[in-house]
Design a protein around this motif. Sequence first.
Motif, short mmCIF file in Angstrom:
data_model
loop_
_atom_site.label_atom_id
_atom_site.label_comp_id
_atom_site.label_asym_id
_atom_site.label_seq_id
_atom_site.Cartn_x
_atom_site.Cartn_y
_atom_site.Cartn_z
N GLY A 77 0.46 -0.30 0.45
CA GLY A 77 -0.23 -0.21 0.19
C GLY A 77 1.08 1.01 -0.21
N ILE A 78 1.91 0.60 -0.21
CA ILE A 78 2.57 2.77 -0.10
C ILE A 78 2.21 3.60 -1.54
CG2 ILE A 78 5.32 3.07 -0.68
CD1 ILE A 78 6.17 0.29 1.15
N GLY A 79 2.63 2.75 -2.72
CA GLY A 79 2.04 3.63 -4.18
C GLY A 79 2.71 3.27 -4.36
N LEU A 80 3.48 3.85 -6.09
CA LEU A 80 4.23 4.12 -7.24
C LEU A 80 4.22 5.50 -7.33
CD1 LEU A 80 3.26 1.19 -9.09
CD2 LEU A 80 4.93 1.25 -7.23
N ASP A 81 5.51 6.19 -7.66
CA ASP A 81 5.14 7.53 -8.02
C ASP A 81 5.93 7.93 -9.06
OD1 ASP A 81 7.93 6.93 -6.87
OD2 ASP A 81 8.13 8.76 -5.45
N ASP A 82 6.48 8.84 -9.82
CA ASP A 82 6.84 8.74 -11.19
C ASP A 82 8.09 8.23 -11.34
OD1 ASP A 82 6.20 10.54 -14.14
OD2 ASP A 82 8.29 11.10 -13.46
N VAL A 83 8.75 8.54 -9.80
CA VAL A 83 10.03 7.64 -10.38
C VAL A 83 9.78 6.49 -10.00
CG1 VAL A 83 12.09 7.64 -8.54
CG2 VAL A 83 11.03 9.56 -8.59
N PHE B 275 -3.29 7.09 -12.98
CA PHE B 275 -1.87 7.88 -12.34
C PHE B 275 -0.96 8.36 -13.33
CE2 PHE B 275 3.29 8.32 -12.42
CZ PHE B 275 3.22 8.82 -11.29
N MET B 276 -0.78 9.87 -12.93
CA MET B 276 -0.63 11.08 -14.49
C MET B 276 0.68 10.82 -13.86
SD MET B 276 -1.58 14.05 -16.25
CE MET B 276 -3.16 13.72 -15.36
N TRP C 100 -1.57 10.11 -25.71
CA TRP C 100 -2.10 11.17 -25.17
C TRP C 100 -3.34 11.68 -24.89
CZ3 TRP C 100 0.10 16.25 -27.40
CH2 TRP C 100 -0.76 16.94 -27.16
N ASP C 101 -4.55 10.96 -25.56
CA ASP C 101 -5.84 10.83 -25.02
C ASP C 101 -5.82 11.03 -23.53
OD1 ASP C 101 -6.92 11.63 -27.28
OD2 ASP C 101 -6.97 9.47 -28.34
N TYR C 102 -5.14 9.46 -23.25
CA TYR C 102 -4.95 9.77 -21.97
C TYR C 102 -5.07 10.79 -20.92
CZ TYR C 102 -3.56 7.62 -17.07
OH TYR C 102 -3.38 8.10 -16.14
N LEU C 103 -3.63 11.33 -21.25
CA LEU C 103 -3.53 13.03 -20.95
C LEU C 103 -3.99 13.74 -20.51
CD1 LEU C 103 0.31 12.77 -21.26
CD2 LEU C 103 -0.62 11.94 -19.38
N LEU C 104 -5.56 14.15 -22.15
CA LEU C 104 -5.97 14.98 -22.19
C LEU C 104 -7.20 14.37 -21.09
CD1 LEU C 104 -5.89 16.07 -25.78
CD2 LEU C 104 -4.77 17.35 -23.95
N GLY C 105 -7.35 13.06 -21.04
CA GLY C 105 -8.88 13.15 -20.76
C GLY C 105 -9.01 13.41 -18.74
N LYS C 106 -7.11 13.93 -18.33
CA LYS C 106 -7.01 14.16 -17.04
C LYS C 106 -6.98 14.83 -16.71
CE LYS C 106 -6.74 9.59 -15.46
NZ LYS C 106 -6.78 9.39 -13.28
N GLY C 107 -7.40 15.91 -17.94
CA GLY C 107 -7.09 17.50 -17.25
C GLY C 107 -5.74 18.11 -17.87
N CYS C 108 -5.03 17.20 -18.70
CA CYS C 108 -3.19 17.43 -18.38
C CYS C 108 -2.85 17.50 -19.69
CB CYS C 108 -2.62 16.79 -17.64
SG CYS C 108 -0.78 16.94 -18.14
#
Length: 343
Positions: A192-198, A228-229, A255-263
């Motif tokens: 349950g630590i979770g993954l980050d961008d690193v 994850f973003m 690209w569509d995934y990121l836009l769908g996240k508002g990024c």
Amino acid sequence: MPLLLAPPPSAARPLLALTFGVAELNALLRAFCARGRVAEARALFHRYCDTYPPDARTFNTLLLGFKEAGNAQALDLFYHDAVLRGFVPDSVSYCVRMDAYCKKGRFLDALDLLDEMRKRENCRPTLQVFTTLIYGAGIVRNATRARQLFDEMGQGGVTPDRGAHNALMGAYVRARDLQSGMTVMSEMERKGIGLDDVSYNTMLCGFQRIGDLEGIWKVYSKMVGSGFMPRTRTTMLLMKVFCENARPDLGLELWDYLLGKGCVPHRHALDVLVTGLCCRGMVLEAYRCFREMIEMGMTPTERAFRVLEGFFKRKREFEKLEEIRQMMKATQLEEHQCDEEAA
């Protein structure tokens, strides 16, 4: 009757006496070290250390300054001088020195400091110390020692956090043991630590280095599946891998995934995607991404525009050609006006 004038503000409210002490000296040293002016910081220390007796923060500030400057030799000289002055190193001091040694590839010297630290009273190795050493083991590609250090944390009552797990994962990746790296990633999820961008970027870089597209796909699927973003560097890595391996359709999906996240993806990600799509005959899809970036308030680069312009000319799509020219002019004009207002 003479008028009674109110006293000036300065007379009505006397100025507070300003004092200069070790706290102010520490702040001054931090300011010089932050700008890389470590030699001047050391000169200030020698000039004022007798007037304002330094504390542990004073010495650690300068040690950190030498470490950030990459001057391990000067760090050692200053450290031994500080000990002669009566400085008693703490866990921060040890961690700074360990990090300096690890970054120079002197992992065994850093391990010697761990042994020295353990012999001292009230100076137990901390989470940061272990994480630094695990990272150092990765630099010299000693994944076995990295795992041992990681396991020693639990034995010493220190709970590994996300940074420690990422350092261990990085050690496996540097040793090209990608399977063990993926196991660490699974452990993080299970705990349950979770993954980050690193976390994601470390594994993606490892698979990219050995040309394992299937491994990249597994990590990418895990990332998207968790919602994850990614940060810009991870987005760029994925976009380049997809487009350079004749899979711009996956780049379009990202690209569509990121836009769908508002990024809004970085402009250079659009460069890569537009080039990849156009080269595979997906010019209308490239045009759509180009238009979406503008609609989101971003100005595409000249490179993306020229690639799209060239393909529209070949296809004799003059209406679309004129449209993207007008869009670029409008965004460049708006950008120019914003710059003038800011000036």
